[in-house]
Design an enzyme around this catalytic site. Sequence first.
Site, PDB file in Angstrom:
ATOM      1  N   TYR A 230     -15.859 -58.691  31.226  1.00 17.56           N
ATOM      2  CA  TYR A 230     -16.722 -59.850  31.466  1.00 17.56           C
ATOM      3  C   TYR A 230     -17.369 -59.770  32.842  1.00 17.56           C
ATOM      4  O   TYR A 230     -18.585 -59.989  32.989  1.00 17.56           O
ATOM      5  CB  TYR A 230     -15.886 -61.121  31.338  1.00 17.56           C
ATOM      6  CG  TYR A 230     -16.687 -62.401  31.369  1.00 17.56           C
ATOM      7  CD1 TYR A 230     -17.466 -62.779  30.277  1.00 17.56           C
ATOM      8  CD2 TYR A 230     -16.658 -63.245  32.471  1.00 17.56           C
ATOM      9  CE1 TYR A 230     -18.191 -63.964  30.278  1.00 17.56           C
ATOM     10  CE2 TYR A 230     -17.378 -64.434  32.493  1.00 17.56           C
ATOM     11  CZ  TYR A 230     -18.139 -64.787  31.392  1.00 17.56           C
ATOM     12  OH  TYR A 230     -18.857 -65.960  31.412  1.00 17.56           O
TER      13      TYR A 230
ATOM     14  N   ASN B 105     -28.629 -66.845  27.067  1.00 16.45           N
ATOM     15  CA  ASN B 105     -27.346 -67.511  27.296  1.00 16.45           C
ATOM     16  C   ASN B 105     -26.201 -66.917  26.487  1.00 16.45           C
ATOM     17  O   ASN B 105     -25.044 -67.074  26.864  1.00 16.45           O
ATOM     18  CB  ASN B 105     -27.508 -69.000  26.945  1.00 16.45           C
ATOM     19  CG  ASN B 105     -26.201 -69.700  26.770  1.00 16.45           C
ATOM     20  OD1 ASN B 105     -25.474 -69.953  27.724  1.00 16.45           O
ATOM     21  ND2 ASN B 105     -25.859 -70.038  25.525  1.00 16.45           N
TER      22      ASN B 105
ATOM     23  N   ASP C  12     -28.189 -61.717  15.848  1.00 18.20           N
ATOM     24  CA  ASP C  12     -27.211 -61.115  16.754  1.00 18.20           C
ATOM     25  C   ASP C  12     -28.000 -60.513  17.919  1.00 18.20           C
ATOM     26  O   ASP C  12     -28.899 -59.689  17.704  1.00 18.20           O
ATOM     27  CB  ASP C  12     -26.441 -60.034  15.992  1.00 18.20           C
ATOM     28  CG  ASP C  12     -25.388 -59.327  16.826  1.00 18.20           C
ATOM     29  OD1 ASP C  12     -25.417 -59.433  18.068  1.00 18.20           O
ATOM     30  OD2 ASP C  12     -24.536 -58.644  16.225  1.00 18.20           O
TER      31      ASP C  12
ATOM     32  N   ARG D 235     -23.473 -73.531  20.421  1.00 17.51           N
ATOM     33  CA  ARG D 235     -22.431 -74.250  21.136  1.00 17.51           C
ATOM     34  C   ARG D 235     -22.706 -74.224  22.639  1.00 17.51           C
ATOM     35  O   ARG D 235     -23.631 -73.568  23.103  1.00 17.51           O
ATOM     36  CB  ARG D 235     -21.054 -73.590  20.894  1.00 17.51           C
ATOM     37  CG  ARG D 235     -20.634 -73.508  19.443  1.00 17.51           C
ATOM     38  CD  ARG D 235     -19.366 -72.701  19.269  1.00 17.51           C
ATOM     39  NE  ARG D 235     -19.021 -72.563  17.856  1.00 17.51           N
ATOM     40  CZ  ARG D 235     -18.306 -73.459  17.185  1.00 17.51           C
ATOM     41  NH1 ARG D 235     -17.852 -74.533  17.799  1.00 17.51           N
ATOM     42  NH2 ARG D 235     -18.034 -73.280  15.904  1.00 17.51           N
TER      43      ARG D 235
ATOM     44  N   LYS E 109     -21.380 -59.451  33.585  1.00 14.95           N
ATOM     45  CA  LYS E 109     -22.073 -60.512  34.297  1.00 14.95           C
ATOM     46  C   LYS E 109     -22.637 -60.032  35.638  1.00 14.95           C
ATOM     47  O   LYS E 109     -23.702 -60.513  36.079  1.00 14.95           O
ATOM     48  CB  LYS E 109     -21.136 -61.707  34.504  1.00 14.95           C
ATOM     49  CG  LYS E 109     -20.755 -62.410  33.209  1.00 14.95           C
ATOM     50  CD  LYS E 109     -21.981 -62.924  32.450  1.00 14.95           C
ATOM     51  CE  LYS E 109     -21.614 -63.763  31.244  1.00 14.95           C
ATOM     52  NZ  LYS E 109     -22.806 -64.294  30.525  1.00 14.95           N
TER      53      LYS E 109
END
Length: 311
Positions: free
Chosen positions: A160, A96, A69, A25, A164
């Site tokens: 998150y 990604n 995974d 996706r 990141k």
Amino acid sequence: MGVTNLLARKRSVEGKVILITGAARGFGAGLAKRFAARGAKVALVGLEPDELKKVAAECGPDAAVFEADVTDWVALETAAAGVVERFGGIDIVVANAGIAAAGFVRSIDPAAFERTIEVDLLGVWRTVRVTLPQVVERRGYVLVISSLAAITHAPGMAAYAAAKAGVEAFANCLRAEVRHLGVRVGVAHPTWIATDLVNGADKHPVFGPLRASMPGPLGKTYPVPVAFDALELGILRRDRTVHVPGWVGALKLVRSFLPPVIELGGRLAGNAIAKADKAALADIAARGAEVSSRPVGAGGEAAMRPRGTAL
């Protein structure tokens, strides 16, 4: 550097082998289609085999699916070996795969917090580690997908943002380590893009409205093609940084001033953080921590499904 010189730096990807994680996706699927159209051979790695097969069908005969995974060493090593067997090597890696779980540190479901770190940070490390020998052999390129969240550390996004920010640091270290081997390393910082992940986050009863209250461009959601255009061009030029959109790069210059600004903004906006904290506790009481904190979107759901223990 002029626009003409920048465009001249673009390299052909015709015949190149591009491995993309999280390819079912969003960014992964979109980039796979674009590079397949440019004549590249694309290896689609991810967790949703049916979706991956749909993307592969749109990419044409030089696309292959490898279910894996990114937190599982064995699965990734098997996928990388399969790519080499199918296509003969790996020229470009796009790390990604990522998920996002919203929640305040004192109340978020620990499993969701730790899974976010494992997928978004350790998944990048594992992806790069298993593919790097092939990329070195071909003097290729690695792009890791970080985020605006690595620069602006917003409340409710601790897992998150931490992951990141770690991805950015990882890429910066890696770039210096492999430059003498002819390998180039880039890191991308997209802001809010209308992908399945962001759209899913906006549906959260607490953190969707909190994000919507962010001022100016920090709260704006950009259409998907804006990210595809920037990421595609960055890969073609083997850029060291890709900012989506360009103003994200300017924030890096003032990032040390951003945490107190974000804290002040929360206080000025009618004590929005305190209200959201209370609402988060109420949501957890009503739905349970696991449901309230679940990583958003179909990709997040796939990442949280039970499977064999990752090494």
